[in-house]
Design a protein around this motif. Structure first.
Motif, short mmCIF file in Angstrom:
data_model
loop_
_atom_site.label_atom_id
_atom_site.label_comp_id
_atom_site.label_asym_id
_atom_site.label_seq_id
_atom_site.Cartn_x
_atom_site.Cartn_y
_atom_site.Cartn_z
N LEU A 69 8.40 -21.21 122.98
CA LEU A 69 8.69 -20.19 122.03
C LEU A 69 8.37 -20.57 120.40
O LEU A 69 7.88 -19.90 119.71
CB LEU A 69 10.10 -19.73 122.06
CG LEU A 69 10.47 -18.74 120.91
CD1 LEU A 69 9.88 -17.44 120.95
CD2 LEU A 69 12.17 -18.48 121.15
N ARG A 70 8.70 -21.67 120.17
CA ARG A 70 8.59 -22.03 118.61
C ARG A 70 6.99 -22.31 118.44
O ARG A 70 6.54 -21.97 117.34
CB ARG A 70 9.22 -23.61 118.51
CG ARG A 70 9.03 -23.74 117.10
CD ARG A 70 10.25 -25.19 116.81
NE ARG A 70 11.44 -24.83 116.96
CZ ARG A 70 12.55 -24.95 117.94
NH1 ARG A 70 12.06 -25.56 119.05
NH2 ARG A 70 13.61 -24.41 117.95
N ALA A 71 6.27 -22.92 119.38
CA ALA A 71 4.90 -22.85 119.18
C ALA A 71 4.30 -21.62 118.96
O ALA A 71 3.27 -21.33 117.99
CB ALA A 71 4.15 -23.71 120.29
N TRP A 72 4.58 -20.57 119.80
CA TRP A 72 4.11 -19.15 119.60
C TRP A 72 4.53 -18.77 118.36
O TRP A 72 3.45 -17.88 117.73
CB TRP A 72 4.63 -18.31 120.72
CG TRP A 72 4.21 -17.01 120.68
CD1 TRP A 72 4.98 -15.86 120.60
CD2 TRP A 72 2.80 -16.51 120.93
NE1 TRP A 72 4.50 -14.72 120.59
CE2 TRP A 72 2.90 -15.09 120.61
CE3 TRP A 72 1.86 -16.88 121.17
CZ2 TRP A 72 1.88 -14.25 121.02
CZ3 TRP A 72 0.61 -16.03 121.47
CH2 TRP A 72 0.68 -14.64 121.40
N LEU A 129 15.61 -13.76 126.15
CA LEU A 129 15.96 -13.89 124.85
C LEU A 129 14.63 -14.37 123.92
O LEU A 129 14.63 -14.12 122.90
CB LEU A 129 17.18 -14.66 124.67
CG LEU A 129 18.44 -14.05 125.07
CD1 LEU A 129 19.58 -14.92 124.84
CD2 LEU A 129 18.93 -12.86 124.14
N ALA A 130 13.94 -15.11 124.65
CA ALA A 130 12.77 -15.85 124.25
C ALA A 130 11.93 -14.57 123.44
O ALA A 130 11.51 -14.74 122.49
CB ALA A 130 12.38 -16.67 124.97
N TYR A 173 9.99 -10.47 119.09
CA TYR A 173 9.92 -9.01 118.60
C TYR A 173 10.63 -9.08 117.29
O TYR A 173 10.31 -8.47 116.19
CB TYR A 173 10.58 -8.05 119.53
CG TYR A 173 9.52 -7.58 120.58
CD1 TYR A 173 8.25 -7.14 120.39
CD2 TYR A 173 9.83 -8.14 121.75
CE1 TYR A 173 7.43 -6.81 121.18
CE2 TYR A 173 9.02 -7.64 123.02
CZ TYR A 173 7.58 -7.13 122.64
OH TYR A 173 6.80 -6.61 123.51
N PHE A 174 12.05 -9.93 117.52
CA PHE A 174 12.92 -10.10 116.12
C PHE A 174 11.99 -10.57 114.88
O PHE A 174 12.18 -10.05 113.86
CB PHE A 174 14.27 -10.52 116.35
CG PHE A 174 15.27 -10.55 115.29
CD1 PHE A 174 16.11 -9.52 115.31
CD2 PHE A 174 15.28 -11.50 114.38
CE1 PHE A 174 17.17 -9.55 114.26
CE2 PHE A 174 16.24 -11.67 113.31
CZ PHE A 174 17.01 -10.48 113.33
N ALA A 178 10.96 -11.72 133.00
CA ALA A 178 11.94 -12.71 132.88
C ALA A 178 12.65 -13.06 134.21
O ALA A 178 12.89 -14.41 134.45
CB ALA A 178 12.86 -12.22 131.81
N ALA A 179 12.65 -11.89 134.85
CA ALA A 179 13.24 -12.32 136.40
C ALA A 179 12.36 -12.91 137.35
O ALA A 179 12.72 -13.86 137.81
CB ALA A 179 13.80 -10.91 137.14
#
Length: 659
Positions: A33-36, A109-110, A115-116, A155-156
């Protein structure tokens, strides 16, 4: 005995294999997530490739700390559950379900954080926390605007794949018996590390870069959210720079008196100023303030936009008093309404609309009622949102919201369309005019907001029913405003009314700085064609200055403790602006900005408005001292119930307060 030690260690490790696997999964998801986020949003915000290794390394450490908290219950469960129960088939099912839910939540949540971050250039923060108070509006907005179902399915699928891998390669640690004493040691270690982190590792420990986005990237979103939740209302003196209260009052009083008025209650610890009437004022005209949702200056041709999204605002502004250098106090609707209504600096971290004790505070409405006006607040949604009805109702305003609007052509989760709100407002203002008293009305719009859905029939204006995004939202807000002002001309009260149009805040926050000023710039105008000649005002203007400025135009005598100044009667030199962003507050003057943050941090910047560029600057003791005085005094006057109107208390409207 020596020969059994490795076997015992192996058994302990085996029991905690599931916990370690979930911890590793959380670190992997966090790193990806951080890399993206760095690639998508960091690079455009000036985060260089050379910064990425440090961001990823620091982020991994922050994610590990967060994993200690998240997996604490599982660590306790694994260690304390009796061995026979832990190895049962029922417990294996519990572990499988719990692990799947954990992986699903981390994955979901990732994506939500992506989006947030796209909207706010930040990890989950005070905005995310505040929105939880309004699940109906927010859930409806999220469902309509984002691919929630597809994200949940993905996610599922990821959670299922992860569980399958863990089951085949790791297991749940239930195959072997492990003595309680052996299980206790890892639990004590886990708890000790979590306690040390809680005591000595704040969420923003590694957020020391000059680039705000870089600081956000290195943080963990869940930890950032919990920080917002636990610091929503905090001890001001323990977290922000402060000074002697009496000296603060004298310093601000001296600054305010340069803008006119006579201080009347300074010995009582209040900043009330009395203004005498002016013979050349407009007199007791009606005042209608339109606070337009997310109507940033970046969309207006007058403010340099290369897109013509606000032709109606631009046309009316050129026929009225147009403020070309106007700014919002914050990034939320409550901050805009707070500043417009009460002319008070944005106290960190919660707006006074949402703070306990916001009844009977000094407001523009209180001044108008003392002058014989009727006051009202109109909102297209349900006014419990952001505590709007309670605040305005508890301060003498008649409140009108979605429940009172019967004729509706179109609505979405946030409320009725701006056209419907303005149509209702015209009837409301007719009724006030018929009562024979002048009126002061605040109208808060809603349509320029995700999910950006509108009625059919406006496609020729570039406003499709859905899918038009922010551009369609701005076009529609401007179209509805133009229709309102045009139709108002047919009403008997039009010639005796001053219209004020501004934004509650800009469209979104973006930029590398703690207080990215470009995103705070808003369009602002005052329009009364029978009374005001067209005029452009280039001096610094903020939302807290609006009430004193309009009252100065009217020229009526009044007394109030407002922090704002009459922008039309004060010299442009040395005017100040006060801002809030999450936990930070700032004072700006003559290109110099001082930002105050948690743990009493202070940072000074030189701002080049033409290039929208900030450079660290030497400390400015005078401006720093003035900023401390403004924010601390605003906090103290509100908390100590000394920010109150000079006249009698208004009759409250009974409206439920949010909890």
């Amino acid at each position: 005995m020596i020969g059994t030690a490795p076997a015992a260690q192996s058994a302990v490790f085996h029991r905690f294999r599931l916990l370690l696997a979930l911890g590793a999964a959380s670190l992997l998801i966090g790193a990806l997530l951080r890399a993206w986020l760095s690639w998508q949003f960091g690079i455009p915000a000036g985060v260089g490739a050379a910064d990425l290794p440090l961001i990823l390394a620091g982020g991994l450490l922050n994610d590990a700390v967060t994993a200690l908290y998240l997996l604490g219950p599982l660590a306790a469960y694994t260690a304390l559950l009796p061995d026979r129960w832990y190895r049962s088939r029922a417990n294996r099912a519990v572990l499988a379900i719990g692990s799947w839910l954990t992986l699903f939540a981390l994955s979901f949540l990732a994506v939500a954080e992506t989006y947030f971050f796209e909207e706010f250039d930040a990890r989950f923060n005070l905005v995310a926390f505040d929105y939880l108070a309004y699940p109906t509006e927010v859930a409806g907005d999220v469902w309509a605007e984002y691919p929630v179902l597809r994200v949940a399915i993905a996610a599922a699928a990821l959670a299922s794949a992860g569980m399958l891998w863990i089951r085949r390669r790791v297991g749940d640690g239930s195959e072997r018996a492990v003595a309680f004493r052996q299980r206790l040691t890892p639990l004590v270690l886990h708890a000790s590390l979590a306690a040390l982190a809680l005591a000595f590792w704040p969420t923003d420990t590694l957020s020391g870069a000059s680039n705000r986005v870089a600081n956000e990237l290195v943080q963990n979103g869940l930890s950032s959210f919990m920080r917002a939740a636990t610091t929503n209302e905090i001890d001001y003196y323990a977290n922000y720079q402060s000074a002697d209260a009496r000296e603060n009052l004298e310093l601000i009083g001296h600054a305010l008196e340069r803008g006119g008025g006579r201080l009347t209650r300074l010995p009582e610890g209040r900043l009330d100023r009395a203004f005498t009437g002016r013979a050349n004022g407009l007199g007791r005209l009606n005042v209608v303030l339109v606070s337009s949702e997310s109507f940033g200056a970046e969309f207006s041709r007058l403010y340099g936009s290369d897109r013509d999204l606000t032709p109606n605002f631009d046309a009316y502004a050129e026929h009225g008093i147009w403020f070309s250098n106007a700014y919002a106090s914050g990034t939320r609707t409550v901050r805009g309404l707070e500043a417009f209504a009460s002319s008070i600096p944005p106290i960190p971290t919660v707006s006074i609309l949402r703070r306990p004790g916001n009844e009977h505070v000094a407001t523009w409405g209180a001044v108008m009622r003392s002058l014989g006006y009727r006051t009202s607040f109109l909102y297209g949604g349900y006014g419990y949102f952001d505590n709007m009805n309670y605040f305005f109702g508890s301060n003498g305003f008649e409140t009108v919201d979605r429940r009172s609007i019967d004729r509706v052509r179109f609505e979405n989760i946030w409320g009725v369309s701006d056209e419907d709100l303005f149509d209702h407002a015209l009837g409301h203002l007719d009724a006030l005019h018929a009562a024979g008293k002048p009126f002061f009305t605040i109208i808060m719009t809603t349509s320029n907001h995700k999910p950006f859905t509108f009625r059919p029939g406006l496609e020729r204006l570039g406003i499709p029913p859905q899918g038009g995004g922010r551009a369609a939202g701005v076009r529609y807000a401007d179209y509805a405003l133009g229709q309102f002002l045009a139709h108002a001309e047919d009403h008997a009260w039009f010639d005796d009314t001053v219209f004020v149009v501004g934004a509650d805040h800009g469209a979104r926050v973006y930029g590398a700085q703690q207080i990215p000023l470009k995103t705070y710039e808003i369009p602002l105008m005052i329009y009364a064609p029978k009374h005001l000649r067209p005029r452009r005002v280039d001096s610094l203007m903020t939302q807290i200055d609006l009430a004193p400025t309009v009252l100065g135009l009217l020229g009526l005598p009044y007394e109030a403790p407002f922090f704002g100044q009459d922008a039309l009667a004060t010299t442009p030199a040395h005017r100040i602006a006060l801002f809030n962003h999450n936990h930070d507050v700032a004072i700006y003057r003559d290109g110099r900005m001082v930002v105050f943050g948690l743990r009493k941090s202070v940072h000074t910047y030189q701002y080049d408005a033409a290039a929208d560029r900030y450079t660290p600057a030497p400390r400015d003791p005078e401006l720093e001292r003035l900023g401390i005085a403004y924010f601390q005094t605003a906090y103290e006057l509100f908390e100590q119930r000394r920010y109150q109107p000079s006249g009698p208390q208004p009759a409250p409207v009974q409206v439920a307060r949010i909890r």
